[in-house]
Scaffold this motif. Sequence first.
Motif, PDB file in Angstrom:
ATOM      1  N   PRO A 460      48.362  54.452  41.059  1.00 18.05           N
ATOM      2  CA  PRO A 460      48.768  54.305  42.518  1.00 18.05           C
ATOM      3  C   PRO A 460      48.641  52.858  42.993  1.00 18.05           C
ATOM      4  CG  PRO A 460      46.718  55.179  42.633  1.00 18.05           C
ATOM      5  CD  PRO A 460      46.956  55.183  40.952  1.00 18.05           C
ATOM      6  N   THR A 461      49.673  52.608  44.114  1.00 16.14           N
ATOM      7  CA  THR A 461      49.479  51.520  44.758  1.00 16.14           C
ATOM      8  C   THR A 461      48.279  50.861  45.203  1.00 16.14           C
ATOM      9  OG1 THR A 461      50.691  50.126  46.423  1.00 16.14           O
ATOM     10  CG2 THR A 461      50.091  52.349  47.254  1.00 16.14           C
ATOM     11  N   ALA A 462      48.093  49.475  44.953  1.00 16.07           N
ATOM     12  CA  ALA A 462      46.718  48.875  45.478  1.00 16.07           C
ATOM     13  C   ALA A 462      45.642  49.502  44.766  1.00 16.07           C
ATOM     14  CB  ALA A 462      46.633  48.925  47.119  1.00 16.07           C
ATOM     15  N   GLY A 464      44.976  48.037  41.991  1.00 17.60           N
ATOM     16  CA  GLY A 464      44.630  46.766  41.348  1.00 17.60           C
ATOM     17  C   GLY A 464      45.326  46.505  40.053  1.00 17.60           C
ATOM     18  N   LYS A 465      46.304  47.316  39.835  1.00 20.64           N
ATOM     19  CA  LYS A 465      46.975  47.133  38.543  1.00 20.64           C
ATOM     20  C   LYS A 465      47.425  45.841  38.130  1.00 20.64           C
ATOM     21  CE  LYS A 465      50.130  49.869  39.651  1.00 20.64           C
ATOM     22  NZ  LYS A 465      49.967  49.820  41.119  1.00 20.64           N
ATOM     23  N   GLY A 466      48.093  45.149  39.178  1.00 18.01           N
ATOM     24  CA  GLY A 466      48.596  43.847  39.206  1.00 18.01           C
ATOM     25  C   GLY A 466      47.652  42.856  38.780  1.00 18.01           C
ATOM     26  N   THR A 467      46.539  42.903  39.265  1.00 19.17           N
ATOM     27  CA  THR A 467      45.519  41.992  39.019  1.00 19.17           C
ATOM     28  C   THR A 467      45.020  42.253  37.761  1.00 19.17           C
ATOM     29  OG1 THR A 467      44.906  42.088  41.379  1.00 19.17           O
ATOM     30  CG2 THR A 467      43.413  41.055  40.163  1.00 19.17           C
ATOM     31  N   LEU A 468      44.614  43.554  37.269  1.00 15.76           N
ATOM     32  CA  LEU A 468      44.057  43.741  35.827  1.00 15.76           C
ATOM     33  C   LEU A 468      45.060  43.222  34.991  1.00 15.76           C
ATOM     34  CD1 LEU A 468      41.758  45.168  34.835  1.00 15.76           C
ATOM     35  CD2 LEU A 468      42.874  47.313  34.760  1.00 15.76           C
ATOM     36  N   ASP A 649      34.357  51.536  42.771  1.00 16.17           N
ATOM     37  CA  ASP A 649      33.119  50.566  42.801  1.00 16.17           C
ATOM     38  C   ASP A 649      32.845  49.540  41.616  1.00 16.17           C
ATOM     39  OD1 ASP A 649      32.291  51.979  45.226  1.00 16.17           O
ATOM     40  OD2 ASP A 649      32.083  53.728  44.057  1.00 16.17           O
ATOM     41  N   LEU A 650      34.027  49.222  40.974  1.00 14.90           N
ATOM     42  CA  LEU A 650      33.983  48.367  39.750  1.00 14.90           C
ATOM     43  C   LEU A 650      34.622  47.151  40.079  1.00 14.90           C
ATOM     44  CD1 LEU A 650      32.934  49.237  36.947  1.00 14.90           C
ATOM     45  CD2 LEU A 650      35.377  49.697  36.188  1.00 14.90           C
ATOM     46  N   SER A 651      34.030  45.970  39.775  1.00 12.50           N
ATOM     47  CA  SER A 651      34.630  44.724  40.127  1.00 12.50           C
ATOM     48  C   SER A 651      35.737  44.329  39.270  1.00 12.50           C
ATOM     49  CB  SER A 651      33.547  43.715  39.934  1.00 12.50           C
ATOM     50  OG  SER A 651      33.413  43.442  38.375  1.00 12.50           O
TER      51      SER A 651
HETATM   52  N1  LIG Z   1      38.268  46.230  41.296  1.00 14.25           N
HETATM   53  C1  LIG Z   1      38.622  45.696  42.389  1.00 14.25           C
HETATM   54  N2  LIG Z   1      37.837  45.516  43.269  1.00 14.25           N
HETATM   55  C2  LIG Z   1      38.009  44.950  44.629  1.00 14.25           C
HETATM   56  N3  LIG Z   1      39.137  44.377  44.833  1.00 14.25           N
HETATM   57  C3  LIG Z   1      40.417  44.724  43.763  1.00 14.25           C
HETATM   58  C4  LIG Z   1      40.025  45.199  42.627  1.00 14.25           C
HETATM   59  N4  LIG Z   1      41.154  44.920  41.882  1.00 14.25           N
HETATM   60  C5  LIG Z   1      42.220  44.433  42.509  1.00 14.25           C
HETATM   61  N5  LIG Z   1      41.515  44.357  43.666  1.00 14.25           N
HETATM   62  C6  LIG Z   1      42.176  43.551  44.948  1.00 14.25           C
HETATM   63  O1  LIG Z   1      43.252  44.736  45.361  1.00 14.25           O
HETATM   64  C7  LIG Z   1      44.336  43.949  45.876  1.00 14.25           C
HETATM   65  C8  LIG Z   1      45.292  44.947  45.374  1.00 14.25           C
HETATM   66  O2  LIG Z   1      45.401  44.602  44.047  1.00 14.25           O
HETATM   67  P1  LIG Z   1      46.799  44.555  43.315  1.00 14.25           P
HETATM   68  O3  LIG Z   1      47.798  43.682  44.130  1.00 14.25           O
HETATM   69  O4  LIG Z   1      46.554  44.268  41.803  1.00 14.25           O
HETATM   70  O5  LIG Z   1      47.351  46.165  43.254  1.00 14.25           O
HETATM   71  P2  LIG Z   1      48.383  46.691  42.482  1.00 14.25           P
HETATM   72  O6  LIG Z   1      47.991  48.289  42.017  1.00 14.25           O
HETATM   73  O7  LIG Z   1      49.254  45.987  41.498  1.00 14.25           O
HETATM   74  O8  LIG Z   1      49.398  47.021  43.868  1.00 14.25           O
HETATM   75  P3  LIG Z   1      50.983  47.317  43.835  1.00 14.25           P
HETATM   76  O9  LIG Z   1      51.174  48.436  42.882  1.00 14.25           O
HETATM   77  O10 LIG Z   1      51.421  47.661  45.331  1.00 14.25           O
HETATM   78  O11 LIG Z   1      51.686  46.097  43.543  1.00 14.25           O
HETATM   79  C9  LIG Z   1      44.253  42.557  45.618  1.00 14.25           C
HETATM   80  O12 LIG Z   1      43.912  41.789  46.731  1.00 14.25           O
HETATM   81  C10 LIG Z   1      43.069  42.481  44.366  1.00 14.25           C
HETATM   82  O13 LIG Z   1      42.419  41.304  44.571  1.00 14.25           O
END
Ligand SMILES: Nc1ncnc2c1ncn2[C@@H]1O[C@H](COP(=O)(O)OP(=O)(O)OP(=O)(O)O)[C@@H](O)[C@H]1O
Length: 671
Positions: A460-462, A464-468, A649-651
């Motif tokens: 789902p959105t936010a 952290g998929k994009g970051t990962l 709760d995972l970095s």
């Molecule tokens: N494990 C984590 N712990 C804390 N913050 C996180 C974690 N993973 C990602 N983030 C932070 O959460 C925010 C959203 O992450 P990201 O943009 O990667 O989400 P996303 O799932 O790709 O969102 P979207 O689907 O809306 O594009 C970013 O600021 C990112 O740094």
Amino acid sequence: MLKIAHLDLPPLQGAAGTLRLPGSKSISNRLLLLAALAEGETRIEHLLEADDTAVMLDALRALGCAWHRNADGSLTVQGLGGHLPVSQADCFLGNAGTAMRPLAAALALLAARDGGHYVLRGVPRMHERPIRDLVDALRELGCRIEDLGQPGYPPLALRGPASLQLNQPVRVRGDVSSQFLTALLLTLPLVAQQDVVIEVEGELISKPYIEITLALLDRFGVRVQREAWRRFTIPAGSRLRSPGRLQVEGDASAASYFIALGALAATEAPLVIEGIGRNALQGDVRFADAAAAMGAQIEWRDHALAVRRGRWPLRGIELDCVAIPDAAMTLAVMALFADSPTRLTGIASWRVKETDRIAAMATELRKLGATVQEGADWLEVHPLRAEDWRTAAIHTYDDHRMAMCFSLAALHPLAGATPQALRILDPGCVAKTFPDYFETLFDLVQARSEDIPVLCIDGPTASGKGTLTERVAERLGYHVLESGALYRATALAARAAGIAWTDEARVASMARSLALHFSGGRCYLEDEDITDALRAEEIGLGASAVAALPAVRAALHELQLSFRRVPGLVADGRDMGTAIFPAAPLKVFLTASAEKRAERRYKQLISKGFSANMEGLLRDLEARDLQDKTRSSSPLVPAQDAFLLDNSDLSIDASVEQVLQWWAQKQAFPA
Ligand SMILES: Nc1ncnc2c1ncn2[C@@H]1O[C@H](COP(=O)(O)OP(=O)(O)OP(=O)(O)O)[C@@H](O)[C@H]1O
Ligand SMILES: Nc1ccn([C@H]2C[C@H](O)[C@@H](COP(=O)(O)O)O2)c(=O)n1
């Protein structure tokens, strides 16, 4: 440039296209030194930008030479007119033999003539690469050189003043490395008030490199008289004078990988290698003749080579490689694809290069299953038979050429028998001479789509998929597909065109013709940079709305598949594992509680300078979750075989390590 622990290559099938070679390392470092020592300003075009030239440039700056990059990428060097403005310097030269040898000669001679104290050092391997023959020749001239470590090896201290004895010919051995003679030729014009004679002892190896040296000296106004390959005279009164502007030709040793690539895999059209051609200065261009003898079809153009597969399988050859020592390594890998053994002789110099290349080559070829025999100055490689092929993790010994030539083994027809052809350890070592080698290779090679690995990260959105996705892709050297950006761009483009997000036919037609491209982490629609506009929350909601329309999803399907390119892909979205890449070897479903996700999005927006409100974000996010999960077409659900990862709760780092651990379990080479 890939800065990763290892690179996994899928089996490669073919090659096509055009590439531009980086500038020649040998010419670049010779030109830099000549330009720095000469009178006047020199503008150098197509200079190699890599570790070996970077250390030379740093050293020249430390020695008081000013240089700057121009807007067109060329480099301007202000010549010192043979006089160093600093009398002390400590220069680190990495593992660049083309910097260590001539700088040692230049600083020894200038310190003797003008006084001074200079130190030259490098990485540990540089301190194992012999320099005694050059040091002996310089000492014979009267230079004061102190071994700071093991005698006969860097690091060295060069001191002065000292009285130079130029009446007698200076003798230098030519049978270990031609770089010793090159170093003397490049620098003795600095002290040539009288004729200075150099006599070569032993059979001179790598003569083509001396030809480069003589040709470049000629461009700087010094005409060396040569008697056979034994005696060289620098005429009295010689002075290094800048020719003004110079172009570095493409690196002929680097060309060898692509000549081999063409010979092995360009079956439809030739592979075109720009930057060297029929008038090339570098001796390694003769590698093309060796490749032709093995079966390559080569068309020589003025400034390019066009190479395609000719005879197949290749023919084994026996060759004295003394004139092409660096490029010859590529022949050893081509030998795997031949129908008879290949014997390379005259390669004693391999033993004292970045690593002991004869030992390294034999060890790594054997890992692939090849039969290899080696001697003090030769190597014999037998064709790799079907029953013998083994996928292997190739150790590169901090040697750029090991990494580059072994990448070609992924083209072996037998490599297709395993999902992973081979692993190249420390691929970043190519930065020594060709930082973008792998990126260049990947633009030219093809693989069967099903052989290119894909990791899917849905959720789902936010969450952290994009970051990962970014982090995992960076660690593996893979490409990225951020599929949400395609839906966002569709929503953005529809709104700009005044099309309602509910108008399925028109939005789908718009999606089909999206002129989207990604470059340097930015997203462009036509020529407009839309990266920031895509991230607006409103566009996220629009994306969710258009993504619910089956015709839009169908319209974007092919585009998403086109991101599957060598060496691999990490894809993020909602349906990567369920609809777009259902056979992907690893699928991860990433979640976090709605509250955590809203909090992350809040922080993300605030840090980018957008205003945001927690309650509103939580409401929008839950509405988007509902829409994405309940739509009829490709709803947001985990694939049956997905690994579930709740990162509430995972970095970020811990999430990345978890995914890489799952990935490693699926590989032929577990970490
Ligand atoms: N494990 C984590 N712990 C804390 N913050 C996180 C974690 N993973 C990602 N983030 C932070 O959460 C925010 C959203 O992450 P990201 O943009 O990667 O989400 P996303 O799932 O790709 O969102 P979207 O689907 O809306 O594009 C970013 O600021 C990112 O740094
Ligand atoms: N594979 C995908 C990717 C995205 N979407 C939709 C659903 C999302 O709400 C919207 C924006 O995605 P994001 O950038 O937030 O990842 O696009 C989808 O349906 N399928």
